[in-house]
Write a protein that holds these residues in place. Sequence first.
Motif, mmCIF file in Angstrom:
data_model
loop_
_atom_site.group_PDB
_atom_site.id
_atom_site.type_symbol
_atom_site.label_atom_id
_atom_site.label_comp_id
_atom_site.label_asym_id
_atom_site.label_seq_id
_atom_site.Cartn_x
_atom_site.Cartn_y
_atom_site.Cartn_z
ATOM 1 N N TYR A 56 0.728 -1.315 -0.096
ATOM 2 C CA TYR A 56 -0.208 -0.197 -0.358
ATOM 3 C C TYR A 56 1.188 0.963 0.455
ATOM 4 N N ASP A 57 1.759 0.851 0.583
ATOM 5 C CA ASP A 57 3.011 2.187 0.413
ATOM 6 C C ASP A 57 3.490 2.462 -0.955
ATOM 7 N N LEU A 58 3.267 1.942 -1.931
ATOM 8 C CA LEU A 58 3.787 1.956 -3.484
ATOM 9 C C LEU A 58 2.589 2.699 -4.376
ATOM 10 N N ASP A 59 3.071 3.763 -4.812
ATOM 11 C CA ASP A 59 2.177 4.109 -5.926
ATOM 12 C C ASP A 59 2.459 3.366 -6.839
ATOM 13 N N LYS A 60 1.850 3.831 -8.250
ATOM 14 C CA LYS A 60 1.545 3.615 -9.201
ATOM 15 C C LYS A 60 2.774 3.246 -9.774
ATOM 16 N N ASP A 61 4.017 4.078 -10.676
ATOM 17 C CA ASP A 61 4.932 3.393 -11.049
ATOM 18 C C ASP A 61 5.744 2.770 -9.823
ATOM 19 N N GLY A 62 5.895 2.630 -9.092
ATOM 20 C CA GLY A 62 6.441 1.577 -7.859
ATOM 21 C C GLY A 62 5.648 0.809 -8.448
ATOM 22 N N LEU A 63 4.314 0.273 -8.609
ATOM 23 C CA LEU A 63 4.007 -0.929 -8.895
ATOM 24 C C LEU A 63 4.534 -1.948 -9.641
ATOM 25 N N ARG A 64 4.192 -0.745 -11.195
ATOM 26 C CA ARG A 64 4.651 -0.967 -12.448
ATOM 27 C C ARG A 64 6.065 -1.813 -11.935
ATOM 28 N N ASN A 65 6.972 -1.007 -11.909
ATOM 29 C CA ASN A 65 8.130 -1.692 -11.390
ATOM 30 C C ASN A 65 8.618 -2.774 -10.894
ATOM 31 N N LEU A 66 7.518 -3.170 -9.646
ATOM 32 C CA LEU A 66 7.318 -4.218 -9.061
ATOM 33 C C LEU A 66 7.370 -4.964 -9.645
ATOM 34 N N ALA A 67 6.329 -5.038 -10.624
ATOM 35 C CA ALA A 67 5.501 -6.233 -11.226
ATOM 36 C C ALA A 67 6.554 -6.891 -12.449
ATOM 37 N N GLN A 68 6.917 -5.239 -13.379
ATOM 38 C CA GLN A 68 8.650 -6.169 -14.126
ATOM 39 C C GLN A 68 9.426 -6.891 -13.421
ATOM 40 N N ARG A 69 9.924 -6.895 -12.299
ATOM 41 C CA ARG A 69 10.977 -7.381 -12.059
ATOM 42 C C ARG A 69 10.511 -8.608 -11.237
ATOM 43 N N LEU A 70 9.392 -8.729 -10.656
ATOM 44 C CA LEU A 70 8.524 -10.598 -10.249
ATOM 45 C C LEU A 70 8.574 -11.073 -11.999
ATOM 46 N N GLU A 71 7.856 -10.230 -12.691
ATOM 47 C CA GLU A 71 8.090 -10.828 -14.196
ATOM 48 C C GLU A 71 9.554 -11.668 -14.655
ATOM 49 N N GLY A 72 10.182 -11.039 -14.521
ATOM 50 C CA GLY A 72 11.877 -11.210 -14.823
ATOM 51 C C GLY A 72 12.153 -12.367 -14.156
ATOM 52 N N PHE A 73 11.358 -12.293 -12.698
ATOM 53 C CA PHE A 73 12.415 -13.295 -11.540
ATOM 54 C C PHE A 73 10.781 -14.553 -12.066
ATOM 55 N N ARG A 74 10.289 -14.488 -12.185
ATOM 56 C CA ARG A 74 9.680 -15.380 -13.043
ATOM 57 C C ARG A 74 9.605 -16.118 -13.969
ATOM 58 N N ASP A 75 9.978 -15.573 -14.557
ATOM 59 C CA ASP A 75 10.342 -16.035 -16.271
ATOM 60 C C ASP A 75 11.383 -16.840 -16.287
ATOM 61 N N LYS A 76 12.838 -16.215 -15.538
ATOM 62 C CA LYS A 76 14.039 -17.266 -15.734
ATOM 63 C C LYS A 76 13.399 -18.169 -14.542
ATOM 64 N N GLU A 77 12.729 -18.882 -13.390
ATOM 65 C CA GLU A 77 12.680 -20.030 -12.957
ATOM 66 C C GLU A 77 11.730 -20.559 -14.083
ATOM 67 N N LYS A 78 10.536 -19.991 -13.913
ATOM 68 C CA LYS A 78 10.003 -21.066 -15.863
ATOM 69 C C LYS A 78 11.074 -21.401 -16.610
ATOM 70 N N THR A 79 12.311 -20.433 -17.020
ATOM 71 C CA THR A 79 12.991 -21.633 -18.192
ATOM 72 C C THR A 79 14.198 -22.410 -17.245
ATOM 73 N N PHE A 80 14.001 -22.008 -16.575
ATOM 74 C CA PHE A 80 15.025 -22.904 -15.375
ATOM 75 C C PHE A 80 14.084 -24.403 -15.228
ATOM 76 N N THR A 81 13.309 -24.025 -14.887
ATOM 77 C CA THR A 81 12.284 -25.439 -15.030
ATOM 78 C C THR A 81 11.614 -26.626 -16.057
ATOM 79 N N ARG A 82 11.609 -25.949 -16.594
ATOM 80 C CA ARG A 82 11.495 -26.269 -18.337
ATOM 81 C C ARG A 82 12.751 -26.959 -18.706
ATOM 82 N N GLN A 83 14.345 -26.288 -18.998
ATOM 83 C CA GLN A 83 15.474 -26.605 -18.442
ATOM 84 C C GLN A 83 15.627 -28.035 -18.196
ATOM 85 N N LYS A 84 15.359 -28.338 -16.798
ATOM 86 C CA LYS A 84 15.300 -29.357 -16.155
ATOM 87 C C LYS A 84 14.595 -30.143 -16.203
#
Length: 175
Positions: free
Chosen positions: A29-57
């Motif tokens: 709740y302390d994050l504004d719109k830009d902060g939420l957008r940046n957070l979502a982008q970072r989380l998407e990057g982390f999630r996609d990286k782990e998805k790649t690792f999972t598929r590879q394994k």
Amino acid sequence: MSFSNKDERSLLSHDEYEVVKSSHHPAIYDLDKDGLRNLAQRLEGFRDKEKTFTRQKRRETKGTADKRGKSFPGTSDHPARRKQVFAHALRRVKKERALIYALEVKADHVEAAHRALALHRENKFAHHPSGGQTVGAGQKDKGGAPKRVRTPGAKIGSILKANARAQAKRDQRPN
């Protein structure tokens, strides 16, 4: 399946956990719109990286891909669980972004309704001044009746007859 904070802390590195922690209840709740957008982008990057690792394994265990590195975990379970943690965090962030967007849209609609009501009230009680007692005589009449155009009956009949002849010619044509 949801993860407790303890499970998240054990699955993630310190930096990753700090990012995921900011997607939880009081911190989000302390994050504004830009902060939420940046957070979502970072989380998407982390999630996609782990998805790649999972598929590879999974491909490695099936035998359809070569080994990827020595420090990579032995099974696809660990990266899959990490991916789920990031996906849950991303879902929380997207939900908060949707709520903020809905509130903004609702505020815009309320403002538009207030403006429309103000315009309606202005027009309802608009003051139109009277013309006064010194009204002019207006435009003068030139006199005479308007010119009437009369088409002779013979001309009307000849046009009808010409149309009939043209249709007869078309009917006589071979197919």
